[in-house]
Design an enzyme around this catalytic site. Structure first.
Site, PDB file in Angstrom:
ATOM      1  N   HIS A 171       0.821  -1.209   0.000  1.00 27.97           N
ATOM      2  CA  HIS A 171       0.000   0.000   0.000  1.00 27.97           C
ATOM      3  C   HIS A 171       0.859   1.266   0.000  1.00 27.97           C
ATOM      4  O   HIS A 171       1.837   1.374   0.745  1.00 27.97           O
ATOM      5  CB  HIS A 171      -0.924   0.001   1.218  1.00 27.97           C
ATOM      6  N   PRO A 172       0.479   2.254  -0.813  1.00 31.48           N
ATOM      7  CA  PRO A 172       1.299   3.456  -0.987  1.00 31.48           C
ATOM      8  C   PRO A 172       0.975   4.603  -0.050  1.00 31.48           C
ATOM      9  O   PRO A 172       1.543   5.684  -0.195  1.00 31.48           O
ATOM     10  CB  PRO A 172       0.944   3.859  -2.430  1.00 31.48           C
ATOM     11  N   CYS A 173       0.099   4.393   0.934  1.00 36.45           N
ATOM     12  CA  CYS A 173      -0.379   5.527   1.733  1.00 36.45           C
ATOM     13  C   CYS A 173       0.737   6.249   2.491  1.00 36.45           C
ATOM     14  O   CYS A 173       0.639   7.450   2.724  1.00 36.45           O
ATOM     15  CB  CYS A 173      -1.476   5.082   2.689  1.00 36.45           C
ATOM     16  N   GLY A 174       1.794   5.553   2.895  1.00 41.54           N
ATOM     17  CA  GLY A 174       2.865   6.212   3.639  1.00 41.54           C
ATOM     18  C   GLY A 174       4.095   6.530   2.808  1.00 41.54           C
ATOM     19  O   GLY A 174       5.100   7.024   3.329  1.00 41.54           O
ATOM     20  N   THR A 175       4.008   6.283   1.501  1.00 39.61           N
ATOM     21  CA  THR A 175       5.183   6.434   0.639  1.00 39.61           C
ATOM     22  C   THR A 175       5.671   7.879   0.556  1.00 39.61           C
ATOM     23  O   THR A 175       6.869   8.149   0.686  1.00 39.61           O
ATOM     24  CB  THR A 175       4.873   5.912  -0.777  1.00 39.61           C
TER      25      THR A 175
END
Length: 220
Positions: A171-175
């Protein structure tokens, strides 16, 4: 600062592919025309999952071993959930025949989060996809506790945005936040969002969760 627009992503992918070619790391830039013209990076890795005891000459601590997976037909070992390159077959004590796995990694742009996203699939020798439970179980021990504590927000199965097939996704939410910290630490002049080092830096943080290690040559 850690996010990037699509044009920057395309330029970074082109630069990363060029770097990969120099290091024979196997990444390839792919263009798809539907539903819209888009690009993504892909790489395939074949590994053997088996129980081993590996004591390479001159290395006293197993934690000091390099963890990497090679392309092509070269066989490597998936040891304790981590991909370990085996240089000396005489240093390996194997238990059982092991299982040949093929990992198909894709780096795709997320329009919603404005960052690259790692999608991947893993197959056994018969071509059967590993299940989500098997993927969770294969996460390296150094990352497993953190990922499994938030498994539905970390690593799940999603539809590939360009191919329309089920893939596992980190998941890219914290990228964007992590890349902002990375850019602040190294300096924006050191890692441009249009350069392959942005992709390499991002992949060095997210890739190991999926058993993928970035060679140090990208940072030299």
């Amino acid at each position: 600062m850690g996010s990037m627009n699509y044009e920057e992503f395309v330029e970074a992918c082109k630069d990363f592919e060029s770097m990969s070619s120099k290091f024979s790391d196997g990444w390839e830039l792919v263009t798809v025309s539907e539903p819209t013209s888009s690009v993504y990076l892909k790489k395939k890795v074949s590994c053997v999952k088996k129980s081993v005891k590996y004591n390479p000459p001159g290395v006293a601590d197993a934690a000091e071993q390099d963890k990497a997976c090679e392309d092509g037909d070269e066989v490597v070992v998936l040891e304790n959930g981590e991909l370990s390159e085996i240089h000396d077959p005489s240093a390996v004590s194997e238990e059982g025949e092991g299982e040949l796995l093929t990992y198909d990694y894709h780096i795709v742009y997320s329009i919603a989060h404005s960052v690259p996203v790692l999608y991947f699939n893993a197959y056994n020798s018969s071509g059967k996809l590993l299940t989500l439970d098997e993927i969770w179980d294969s996460i390296p021990e150094t990352h497993k506790e953190q990922v499994l504590a938030n498994r539905w927000e970390s690593l799940t199965q999603q539809e590939h945005p360009l191919l329309g097939r089920p893939f596992f996704q980190l998941h890219p939410c914290g990228t964007a936040k992590l890349m902002t910290l990375a850019l602040e630490k190294t300096g924006p002049q050191t890692i441009s969002k249009k350069e392959g080092k942005y992709i390499a830096s991002w992949l060095s943080m997210f890739g190991p969760v999926a058993g993928l290690v970035v060679p140090v040559e990208y940072f030299k």
